[in-house]
Design an enzyme around this catalytic site. Structure first.
Site, PDB file in Angstrom:
ATOM      1  N   ASN A 161       0.824  -1.209   0.000  1.00  0.00           N
ATOM      2  CA  ASN A 161       0.000   0.000   0.000  1.00  0.00           C
ATOM      3  C   ASN A 161       0.855   1.255   0.000  1.00  0.00           C
ATOM      4  OD1 ASN A 161      -2.694   1.432   0.493  1.00  0.00           O
ATOM      5  ND2 ASN A 161      -1.419   2.177   2.169  1.00  0.00           N
ATOM      6  N   ASP A 249      -0.988  -6.967   3.740  1.00  0.00           N
ATOM      7  CA  ASP A 249      -1.166  -5.970   4.786  1.00  0.00           C
ATOM      8  C   ASP A 249      -2.112  -4.862   4.323  1.00  0.00           C
ATOM      9  OD1 ASP A 249      -0.135  -4.741   7.378  1.00  0.00           O
ATOM     10  OD2 ASP A 249       0.360  -3.156   5.951  1.00  0.00           O
ATOM     11  N   GLU A 273      -5.523  -8.779   5.266  1.00  0.00           N
ATOM     12  CA  GLU A 273      -5.856  -8.132   6.529  1.00  0.00           C
ATOM     13  C   GLU A 273      -6.851  -7.008   6.236  1.00  0.00           C
ATOM     14  OE1 GLU A 273      -3.735  -5.471  10.013  1.00  0.00           O
ATOM     15  OE2 GLU A 273      -3.624  -4.992   7.895  1.00  0.00           O
TER      16      GLU A 273
END
Length: 468
Positions: A161, A249, A273
């Site tokens: 990200n 993540d 997640e």
């Protein structure tokens, strides 16, 4: 993903730099042996870790989260884990989940969630160190080889990200200065403002986190460097380093198609997640991404049940109830540890129910009774098959049965009260002697012809019943 206040401490070095210069079984379609027809072999570098051909199927046992937040610095963590993988495998673990393995902006102090050089595993002198917090590239390779030799798959923590540690440059799209110039010593995936938001093709997504530069997955070049090219991050991690699967993540930060494309390109087990306690939202995301998700809905219901002394909460909606093949259940992880008094009861819950359960390193190695956890892992791997039927709940008691799939199934009885409890329940077994496989009760009753039987459970404990 580390909760915001805890993760923001990674931004401090950036601030200092600014001042000085004026971060039934789980998923056959995601098995560790899967390969997409689009996947390319990397010909420029041989595989570093030994790739075992007889790995346990991911989801056939239990996953170990093989780290916690702020594990000891000093570069010895990979060696520590290497000494444990065989014992974990013997106990019934089928995969280990590692922290982000690449060099991050905080160098020898980083937990890896502020990635800088995706291809520096402790080999190049940058960001203040050669080794990562966890060790050298050779030590990581040795750990992966040891895990494979123990028949364990190895799950890589993927942070795509945001990035951290770049140099300052002016973004002509908005005229602002940003830390988006990345020239890592590995020479791979150099980046500039075009690879982040905003750029000429894409203004933003939902992924701004903590002030870190936000990668733009709509840029074709970013897709190529992360998962499509022959030496992309994904293919290098799988084909050269030997990783078998992925933990993504902070997937709230980008669209589900990113994870779907990654998995379709290189294969391997994958879990995201998506930090949300709404089971319907988690179910939506797993359908869009076509991978598993951590069952935060289950986590929060267990917290309310065991810490709030109301086991009726276990009747409420969870991802595993909607789709057990997509649910990765957990009691604690590196971000959360809100279940205290009822933690063993919570493990008794996830290790007897549907979903792919995860054991947290510190719970297993430091805080809880390892023998009891090993017993529950054995129960999960040998008895906990088939669909789930909830038989009874109240504030203090919870009884459910697994209906069996290539095994007899089980009945689990959880007691949050301060005294022994007994209850008549309807089982799947007629005229059958059963016993408690936890050893908490010495009873060996025989079920009636109508399958009913009386079972018991100690205070603040659990029992698990199946044919003797």
């Amino acid at each position: 993903m580390k909760i915001l206040l805890k993760r923001l401490k990674l931004i401090l070095p950036i601030c200092l730099l600014l001042i000085g210069c004026s971060k039934e079984r789980l998923l056959d379609d995601q098995s560790s042996n899967e390969r997409s027809p689009n996947a390319e072999l990397i010909k420029s570098a041989p595989s570093k870790a030994t790739k075992a051909s007889n790995l346990k199927q991911i989801g056939s046992g239990v996953m170990m989260q093989a780290f916690y937040w702020d594990v000891p610095a000093g570069g010895n963590w990979w060696n520590t884990l290497s000494g444990k993988v065989q014992n974990w495998s013997n106990a019934g673990i089928d995969a280990i989940w590692l922290p982000p393995v690449a060099k991050a902006q905080n160098g020898p102090f980083s937990m890896g969630y502020d990635p800088f050089d995706y291809f520096d595993f402790g080999k190049y002198n940058q960001m203040g160190s050669v080794e990562t917090r966890f060790g050298s590239e050779d030590e990581l390779t040795s750990l992966i080889t040891s895990a494979h030799n123990a028949q364990l798959s190895v799950i890589a923590d993927i942070v795509i990200n945001h990035n951290s540690g770049g140099q300052n440059e002016v973004n002509p799209v908005n005229g602002q200065s940003n830390w988006t110039k990345f020239t890592p010593l590995s020479g791979k995936f150099n980046r500039d403002y075009n690879d982040f938001h905003p750029n000429h093709n894409h203004g933003s997504d939902s992924g701004i986190f903590g002030g870190f530069p936000d990668l733009c997955h709509h840029q074709v070049r970013v897709q190529n460097e992360l998962w499509k090219n022959s030496e992309s991050v994904a293919k290098y991690y799988k084909n050269v380093m030997g990783f078998d699967g992925w933990r993504f993540d902070y997937v709230k930060g980008f669209e589900p198609w990113v994870v779907k494309d990654w998995k379709n390109e290189v294969g391997g087990f994958a879990v995201g997640e998506y930090w949300d306690g709404n089971a319907a939202t988690l179910d939506w995301w797993t359908g869009q991404a076509e991978v598993s998700a951590f069952d935060f809905a289950c986590y929060y219901k267990m917290r309310d049940a065991f810490e709030g002394n109301n086991l009726n909460k276990l009747n409420e909606d969870m991802l595993w109830k909607r789709n057990g093949t997509k649910a990765v259940t957990f009691v604690a992880n590196h971000d959360t540890d809100e279940i205290f008094n009822g933690k063993m009861l919570a493990y008794a819950y996830i290790l007897t129910h549907e979903g792919y359960p995860t054991i947290f390193y510190r719970d297993y190695e430091e805080w809880l009774d390892k023998e009891r956890l090993n017993n529950l892992i054995w129960i999960h791997n040998n008895l906990a098959g088939g669909s789930t039927s909830i038989l009874y709940t109240d504030d203090n008691e919870y009884v459910a049965k697994r209906n069996g799939h290539n095994n007899a199934g089980l009945v689990v009885y959880i007691n949050n009260a301060d005294s022994w409890q007994e209850r008549w329940v309807e089982t799947n077994w007629s005229n059958t002697v059963i016993k408690d496989y936890t050893g908490h009760s010495g009873w060996q009753p025989m079920t009636q012809s109508g399958n009913w039987v009386k079972i018991q459970v100690p205070p603040k404990s659990y029992t698990v019943w199946a044919p003797k």
